[in-house]
Design a protein around this motif. Structure first.
Motif, PDB file in Angstrom:
ATOM      1  N   LYS A 104      -5.961   0.166   0.843  1.00  0.00           N
ATOM      2  CA  LYS A 104      -7.158   0.962   0.573  1.00  0.00           C
ATOM      3  C   LYS A 104      -7.339   1.153  -0.926  1.00  0.00           C
ATOM      4  O   LYS A 104      -6.361   1.102  -1.692  1.00  0.00           O
ATOM      5  CB  LYS A 104      -7.061   2.331   1.258  1.00  0.00           C
ATOM      6  N   ALA A 105      -8.576   1.394  -1.327  1.00  0.00           N
ATOM      7  CA  ALA A 105      -8.865   1.657  -2.731  1.00  0.00           C
ATOM      8  C   ALA A 105      -8.217   2.976  -3.149  1.00  0.00           C
ATOM      9  O   ALA A 105      -8.133   3.924  -2.353  1.00  0.00           O
ATOM     10  CB  ALA A 105     -10.369   1.709  -2.966  1.00  0.00           C
ATOM     11  N   GLY A 106      -7.758   3.018  -4.391  1.00  0.00           N
ATOM     12  CA  GLY A 106      -7.149   4.230  -4.927  1.00  0.00           C
ATOM     13  C   GLY A 106      -5.649   4.307  -4.737  1.00  0.00           C
ATOM     14  O   GLY A 106      -5.020   5.267  -5.200  1.00  0.00           O
ATOM     15  N   PHE A 107      -5.055   3.335  -4.063  1.00  0.00           N
ATOM     16  CA  PHE A 107      -3.600   3.307  -3.889  1.00  0.00           C
ATOM     17  C   PHE A 107      -2.923   3.114  -5.245  1.00  0.00           C
ATOM     18  O   PHE A 107      -3.370   2.340  -6.093  1.00  0.00           O
ATOM     19  CB  PHE A 107      -3.226   2.165  -2.939  1.00  0.00           C
ATOM     20  N   ASP A 108      -1.836   3.842  -5.453  1.00  0.00           N
ATOM     21  CA  ASP A 108      -1.081   3.736  -6.704  1.00  0.00           C
ATOM     22  C   ASP A 108      -0.201   2.494  -6.663  1.00  0.00           C
ATOM     23  O   ASP A 108       0.867   2.491  -6.057  1.00  0.00           O
ATOM     24  CB  ASP A 108      -0.229   4.986  -6.898  1.00  0.00           C
ATOM     25  N   ALA A 109      -0.659   1.435  -7.308  1.00  0.00           N
ATOM     26  CA  ALA A 109       0.083   0.171  -7.334  1.00  0.00           C
ATOM     27  C   ALA A 109       0.739  -0.052  -8.687  1.00  0.00           C
ATOM     28  O   ALA A 109       0.987  -1.195  -9.085  1.00  0.00           O
ATOM     29  CB  ALA A 109      -0.864  -0.984  -7.007  1.00  0.00           C
ATOM     30  N   SER A 110       1.030   1.032  -9.370  1.00  0.00           N
ATOM     31  CA  SER A 110       1.596   0.892 -10.719  1.00  0.00           C
ATOM     32  C   SER A 110       2.960   0.213 -10.697  1.00  0.00           C
ATOM     33  O   SER A 110       3.375  -0.392 -11.697  1.00  0.00           O
ATOM     34  CB  SER A 110       1.711   2.269 -11.382  1.00  0.00           C
ATOM     35  N   GLY A 111       3.651   0.302  -9.593  1.00  0.00           N
ATOM     36  CA  GLY A 111       4.955  -0.342  -9.512  1.00  0.00           C
ATOM     37  C   GLY A 111       4.912  -1.772  -9.009  1.00  0.00           C
ATOM     38  O   GLY A 111       5.961  -2.413  -8.871  1.00  0.00           O
ATOM     39  N   TRP A 112       3.733  -2.253  -8.713  1.00  0.00           N
ATOM     40  CA  TRP A 112       3.593  -3.618  -8.215  1.00  0.00           C
ATOM     41  C   TRP A 112       3.662  -4.625  -9.355  1.00  0.00           C
ATOM     42  O   TRP A 112       3.329  -4.311 -10.501  1.00  0.00           O
ATOM     43  CB  TRP A 112       2.261  -3.776  -7.469  1.00  0.00           C
ATOM     44  N   GLY A 113       4.052  -5.851  -9.015  1.00  0.00           N
ATOM     45  CA  GLY A 113       4.139  -6.902 -10.009  1.00  0.00           C
ATOM     46  C   GLY A 113       2.888  -7.751 -10.058  1.00  0.00           C
ATOM     47  O   GLY A 113       1.896  -7.487  -9.364  1.00  0.00           O
ATOM     48  N   SER A 114       2.967  -8.776 -10.846  1.00  0.00           N
ATOM     49  CA  SER A 114       1.826  -9.676 -11.036  1.00  0.00           C
ATOM     50  C   SER A 114       1.910 -10.848 -10.059  1.00  0.00           C
ATOM     51  O   SER A 114       2.776 -10.889  -9.176  1.00  0.00           O
ATOM     52  CB  SER A 114       1.817 -10.201 -12.472  1.00  0.00           C
ATOM     53  N   VAL A 115       1.020 -11.794 -10.231  1.00  0.00           N
ATOM     54  CA  VAL A 115       1.045 -13.032  -9.458  1.00  0.00           C
ATOM     55  C   VAL A 115       1.040 -14.210 -10.416  1.00  0.00           C
ATOM     56  O   VAL A 115       0.701 -14.068 -11.597  1.00  0.00           O
ATOM     57  CB  VAL A 115      -0.169 -13.136  -8.500  1.00  0.00           C
ATOM     58  N   LEU A 116       1.409 -15.361  -9.909  1.00  0.00           N
ATOM     59  CA  LEU A 116       1.406 -16.591 -10.695  1.00  0.00           C
ATOM     60  C   LEU A 116       0.282 -17.495 -10.207  1.00  0.00           C
ATOM     61  O   LEU A 116       0.041 -17.591  -9.004  1.00  0.00           O
ATOM     62  CB  LEU A 116       2.746 -17.314 -10.563  1.00  0.00           C
TER      63      LEU A 116
END
Length: 904
Positions: free
Chosen positions: A285-297
Motif C-alpha cells: 500500500k502507499a505510505g508504507f515505510d520502505a526506508s529499510g528496503w534495498g535497491s534493484v539491479l
C-alpha cells in the motif's frame, strides 16, 4: 426462440492479451425447434460498447454471410494493433428463415505485437542470496500518483521465476504460478490484466512477490536446481489511460525497491516455510515505510523471448474439507482429505509467537496405518508456518503444490478441528465438458478418478505425477490420454500452449524429447538414452494436435505445428532405413506392462508374465505406420500436396514391412501379446483376410490370462480393438474385472485417482517399488475415451471434425443396466443415454443446434424400434438411412430423440 449464446474468442470469454493474430470467433445457438441449422450469420465489431450498440464507427461488419459455420470464424476487419480492445456481437438466421436478436456483446483485447512495445526494464532484486539452496522470496514495490480521472489501466507483467502481483493492498488476479512453465530459454509468457479498478485517485502502490518455481527451484530429480538460471527477475509495465486522452506508464526501473519478507523458503518439490513474525503489514500500500528496503539491479535480458499467454490459468478451483482426523500407530496426528488431490492446505489456527506447525503431505497410508512418504522420493512436500502470536492466524502457501490425501501435523501443541482446515484444489482452470455415469458404482468411481487424475496433473503442463521429485511434461502419458482429456475438460487452449514448446525443444533432426519443456539432459543420468526419440512418446507431437483438431475443429493448431510434426515424421523415415522397421534408438516400449518393468529394471523378463512382453521394434513400427497415416491426412487438409503424396506412397510400404517382419500367414504376431494385437488392429495394420484370426488371438490371450497385461501404449487401445473386432463382451469383461490387474482393482483398494502401476498397492497390502509408484498418474485413465465413445457411444464422423456431424453408436449391456454421457461440444450439449427396462432398451439422444447426427441403433430389425409411441417407419422427425450389421442407422438433426427397442 432462436438465441445466440456463449460467445468465445480463441476458446475464451473476454480474453485479454491475445497473441498477434486474426482472432477466431465462436458461438453456440439454442432453439426449441428440432432440426435447426444456421443458414447465415452477421458479425459486428467496434472499439467501444456504445459504438457497437449504435453500430457506429464499426471496425468490421461482416455483412450477412450465408454459412453454417459457427466455430472458429476468423476476424477479418480492420488491422489490429497492440493492446487494442474490440467489442463484438453476432446474430444468425436459421434454415427456417428465422432471425435471432443480437447476442450480448463481448470483447477481446490484443497483447503486445512487438518487442518495441516494451518500455519497462528487467529488474533483479538487490538482495544477497545463495541460490544453491532455497532462499527467502523477494518482495518488490513502487509507489506512484494519479491525479486525473482514469478511463482504463492495463498491466503487462512477467518474470523469471514465479510472480504474484499486488496493487493497493490486494492481489490483482486469482491466477497462480504465473507466468507459467515454458521452455524458458526460448519462450517466456507474459500476462495482461485489466487493473482499472485497482488504481485509486492519488497515491498508489504496486508490489510483486517472486518465487523460484520451475525456473530456479529444484527440478527433475537427483537434486537438480537452477536449470534455467540462478537469478529471479521481474518485468512489468502498467499503462494508465486518462479520460483526457493522455496516458502514463509505470514501469520496472531503478526506482523500484526490494526486500525479503516472511516466505523463507518456497520450492515446488520441497514446500514452503513461512515466518509470520516477518510479515510487513501494508507493504503493498502507499505510505508504507520502505526506508529499510534495498535497491534493484537493471538487467538487459531483452524481450525477444516474450510471448502472449495462450493457455489456461492455474487457479484454486475447489475447496475440500477433511473427512476425518486420527492418530496413527506412531502417535502422529493425521487429517484425511478423503480425496487424493493437488494443491495445499489452508488453516486457521492459534499459536504462541515463535512456535510452528509442520505439515507433511502423503497420498496413502502404509499397512500399519502410518503416513507413507517413501514414494515421493526426495521431495519433502513440507510446509512450515511460524506463528506471530496474534490470535487466530490464517495461512496458505503461494508458490508450491503437493499431491496428497493425508496431511501429517507435527510441531503443534494446539487443538485442531476439521473446521480449521481446508484443502485447496489447484489446477489449470479448464471447464468441465463431459460427464459419464452408469449402473456400476465402481465404474462411476473410476470415471471420477480419471477426472481427478486429470485435474491433479494438468497444472500448466500435463505432468506425469504431482507428488514426487519429477512432475514433468512426459509426452507419452499425454499422448495416450489426450482423447479422454478432451472429453472431460475444455483442453484446447491448454494443449495449444503446451504444444508450442515442442518446437524449440525438438532437435534439428526432428527427434522429440521425452518431456516438454525439456529438462532432461542425456537421459538424466539413467544411461537409457539422450532423452529423445522414444516412440509413443515423441508421437505426441502429431497425435495431440490431431486430437485437438478432431475434438474442437481447430485447423490452426495443425498449421502452426506442421513443421514440428513433419520433423518427427522425417526423423522416423530416416531412422527406419530402407527396410522401414523402426528399430533404432531407445524406446520405452509398452511402459509398465508386466514384462516391460522387469526387463528394464531387473534386466530379465518376469517369467510369470513372459507372454506379456511386446518387442519394442514392433511397437515402434506400428506407431510409425499410424503417425504416417495422420501426417498424410494433415498434409491433405493443409494442401501440402507433395507431402500428402509422399506419405500416401510410404504408408502401405510400412504396412507391408510390418507384416513381413511381425505377422505370420495365420494371423499370429511375433509378439503374441495383447498390446501387439491391440495396436495392430486399432492402427489398421492387419490385412483384411487376417483380421478375424488376429482378433481371435487377442481374445484367446485375454481369456488365457483372465485379465489385461498391457502397459501405457497397449491399454488405451485394448477395449477399442476388441469392440471394433466384434468382441464388446470381452472388453466389458476386462472393464468389470475387480481383481488385480484391472481398472477396478485400485478402486476396490480405495483409490480416488488413477495409479501409475496396476499394483501400486499389492493384494497383500505391500507397495510396489518406491522408485516409481505414483498414486496419481493419469495414463491408465485413457480407458475413459472408450467409456464415452463406445459404452455411451458419443463419437463423430471421420471426415468432419469438431462434432459438426455426430455419430451415436452405443454398446449396451444388461450387466451394466444403464449408461449416460454428456459432452459440451463447441456447438452445444451432446447427450447419449441408454437403459434396460424390463425387456426393453430405452435410448435418449440430444443433438445440439447446427449439427446433424447419425444414430446407430443396436438392432437390425427397424420394426422393433419405436419413437414417441410409434413404429420407427411412421415417425417423420428422422429417416432410416441404412443398416450396418446388426444396427439400424437413423439420420437426425438437432433436438432430443427417444427410442424404444422392443425385442420380439
Amino acid at each position: 426462440m432462436l438465441l445466440v449464446t456463449n460467445l468465445k474468442t480463441e476458446y475464451k470469454t473476454n480474453p485479454v492479451g491475445l497473441k498477434p493474430c486474426q482472432p477466431r470467433l465462436s458461438w453456440m445457438i439454442s432453439d426449441d425447434q428440432a432440426n435447426v441449422v444456421q443458414a447465415a450469420y452477421r458479425i459486428l465489431c467496434a472499439s467501444s460498447k456504445p459504438d457497437l450498440r449504435n453500430e457506429h464507427d464499426l471496425i468490421w461488419d461482416s455483412g450477412k454471410i450465408e454459412s453454417d459455420q459457427s466455430v472458429h470464424l476468423t476476424y477479418n476487419g480492420a488491422e489490429l494493433r497492440s493492446g487494442q480492445r474490440v467489442y463484438w456481437k453476432v446474430k444468425v438466421w436459421d434454415d427456417y428463415g428465422n432471425e435471432s436478436d443480437w447476442s450480448e456483446p463481448v470483447f477481446f483485447e490484443m497483447g503486445l505485437f512487438d518487442s518495441t512495445d516494451w518500455i519497462a526494464q528487467w529488474i533483479v532484486p538487490g538482495i544477497p542470496e545463495d541460490s544453491s539452496d532455497s532462499t527467502p522470496c523477494p518482495f518488490l514495490r513502487k509507489e506512484f500518483d494519479t491525479d486525473k480521472k482514469i478511463s482504463k489501466a492495463t498491466a503487462y507483467i512477467t518474470a523469471y521465476g514465479l510472480y504474484e502481483l499486488h496493487m493497493n493492498g490486494r492481489k490483482v488476479s486469482e491466477d497462480l504460478f504465473t507466468p507459467g512453465w515454458t521452455s524458458y530459454n526460448h519462450r517466456l509468457q507474459y500476462q495482461v490484466y485489466d487493473v482499472t479498478r485497482d488504481i485509486q485517485a492519488g497515491a498508489n502502490a504496486v508490489g510483486v512477490v517472486l518465487g523460484d518455481g520451475w525456473y530456479r527451484g529444484y527440478l527433475v530429480w537427483q537434486g537438480n536446481k537452477n536449470l534455467y538460471g540462478d537469478k529471479l527477475a521481474l518485468l512489468c509495465q502498467i499503462i494508465v489511460q486518462y479520460d483526457d486522452g493522455s496516458e502514463e506508464w509505470i514501469i520496472t526501473d531503478e526506482s523500484w525497491q526490494s526486500s525479503t519478507g516472511p516466505i523463507l523458503k518456497s520450492d515446488i518439490y520441497n514446500g514452503e516455510t513461512y515466518d509470520a513474525r516477518l510479515e510487513m503489514e501494508n507493504w503493498d500500500k502507499a505510505g508504507f515505510d520502505a526506508s529499510g528496503w534495498g535497491s534493484v539491479l537493471i538487467k538487459n535480458y531483452g524481450f525477444d523471448k516474450l510471448v502472449a499467454s495462450e493457455g489456461v490459468p492455474v487457479r484454486i478451483t475447489e475447496t475440500l474439507k477433511p473427512v476425518t482426523r486420527f492418530v496413527t500407530p506412531k502417535g502422529e496426528l493425521v487429517l484425511d482429505m478423503g480425496q487424493n488431490m493437488v494443491g495445499w492446505v489452508r488453516f486457521r489456527l492459534k499459536g504462541e509467537k515463535g512456535r510452528k506447525i509442520t505439515l507433511n503431505h502423503a497420498e496413502v497410508l502404509d499397512q500399519e496405518g502410518n503416513v507413507y512418504l517413501d514414494n515421493i522420493r526426495d521431495a519433502k512436500a513440507e510446509d512450515v508456518y511460524i506463528f506471530k502470536g496474534t490470535g487466530i492466524e490464517e495461512h496458505e502457501p503461494r508458490f508450491t503444490f503437493h499431491g496428497f490425501r493425508y496431511v501429517r501435523v507435527s510441531d503443534y501443541d494446539g487443538e485442531i478441528s476439521l473446521d480449521d482446515i481446508d484443502g485447496r484444489v489447484v489446477h489449470s482452470d479448464m471447464a468441465q465438458t463431459g460427464t459419464f455415469e452408469c449402473g456400476d458404482s465402481l465404474i462411476n468411481r473410476l470415471q471420477q478418478n480419471i477426472d481427478w487424475g486429470l485435474r491433479g496433473n494438468f497444472l500448466d503442463v500435463p505432468t506425469d505425477c504431482p507428488q514426487r521429485d519429477e512432475r514433468l511434461g512426459w509426452t507419452g502419458d499425454a499422448q495416450v490420454f489426450a482423447p479422454t482429456a478432451c472429453f472431460n475438460r475444455d483442453t484446447a487452449a491448454f494443449y495449444t500452449k503446451w504444444m508450442k514448446d515442442f518446437i524449440p525443444d525438438q532437435k534439428a533432426n526432428g527427434s522429440v524429447p521425452w518431456v516438454v519443456p525439456n529438462v532432461i539432459e542425456d537421459g538424466a543420468g539413467t544411461g537409457w538414452s539422450d532423452g529423445f526419440g522414444a516412440t509413443g512418446w515423441a508421437d505426441a507431437v502429431v497425435v495431440i494436435p490431431w486430437t485437438v483438431y478432431r475434438k474442437f475443429g481447430d485447423k490452426r493448431i495443425l498449421e502452426e505445428q506442421y513443421a514440428s510434426m513433419k520433423g518427427w515424421e522425417e526423423y522416423m523415415i530416416s531412422e527406419s532405413g530402407e527396410d522401414l522397421i523402426f528399430n533404432a534408438g531407445f524406446h520405452f516400449g509398452d511402459w509398465l506392462s508386466f514384462a516391460e518393468y522387469y526387463s528394464l529394471f531387473y534386466n530379465a523378463p518376469d517369467y510369470g508374465y513372459a507372454g506379456a512382453h511386446t518387442d519394442k521394434d514392433l511397437i515402434a513400427t506400428a506407431y510409425f505406420y499410424y503417425t504416417t497415416g495422420l501426417m498424410q491426412k494433415i498434409a491433405g487438409l493443409l494442401r501440402k500436396v507433395d507431402d500428402e503424396q509422399r506419405y500416401a506412397t510410404l504408408r502401405p510400404k510400412i504396412k507391408t514391412a510390418f507384416n513381413t517382419e511381425f505377422l505370420t500367414q495365420t494371423g499370429r504376431l511375433t509378439s503374441n501379446t495383447q498390446t501387439a494385437y491391440a495396436l495392430a488392429l486399432a492402427f489398421g495394420l492387419i490385412p483384411d483376410e487376417l483380421k478375424e484370426h488376429a482378433a481371435k488371438r487377442l481374445v484367446d490371450d485375454v481369456n488365457h490370462f483372465g485379465h489385461l497385461t498391457t502397459g501405457f501404449l497397449g491399454t488405451p487401445l485394448l477395449c477399442q480393438a476388441l469392440t471394433d473386432s466384434g468382441y464388446p463382451d470381452i472388453a466389458y469383461k476386462l472393464l468389470f474385472n475387480k481383481k488385480y490387474p484391472s481398472w477396478l482393482y485400485p478402486v476396490t483398494q480405495g483409490a480416488t485417482t488413477i495409479w501409475e502401476r496396476w499394483d501400486g498397492i499389492k493384494p497383500d497390502g505391500s507397495f510396489q517399488n518406491v522408485g516409481m509408484n505414483s498414486f496419481n498418474h493419469y495414463a491408465y485413465g485413457a480407458v475413459g475415451d472408450w467409456l464415452y465413445s463406445y459404452v455411451a457411444g458419443i463419437t463423430q464422423d471421420e471426415e468432419t471434425p469438431g462434432y459438426k456431424k455426430i455419430i451415436i453408436k452405443p454398446y449396451p449391456t444388461k450387466e451394466l443396466g444403464f449408461a449416460k454421457a454428456k459432452l459440451q461440444s463447441m456447438y452445444g450439449v451432446i447427450r447419449s443415454e441408454w437403459k434396460y427396462e424390463s425387456e426393453k432398451l430405452l435410448l435418449e439422444i440430444e443433438i445440439p443446434v447446427n449439427t446433424t447426427a447419425e444414430i446407430h441403433l443396436p438392432v437390425s430389425e427397424s420394426e422393433e424400434i419405436y419413437s414417441a409411441g410409434k413404429p420407427l417407419n411412421q415417425n417423420r422427425e428422422f429417416s432410416v438411412i441404412g443398416y450396418d450389421g446388426n444396427r439400424t442407422l437413423v439420420q437426425v438433426g438437432s433436438g432430443v430423440y427417444k427410442f424404444e427397442i422392443r425385442r420380439k
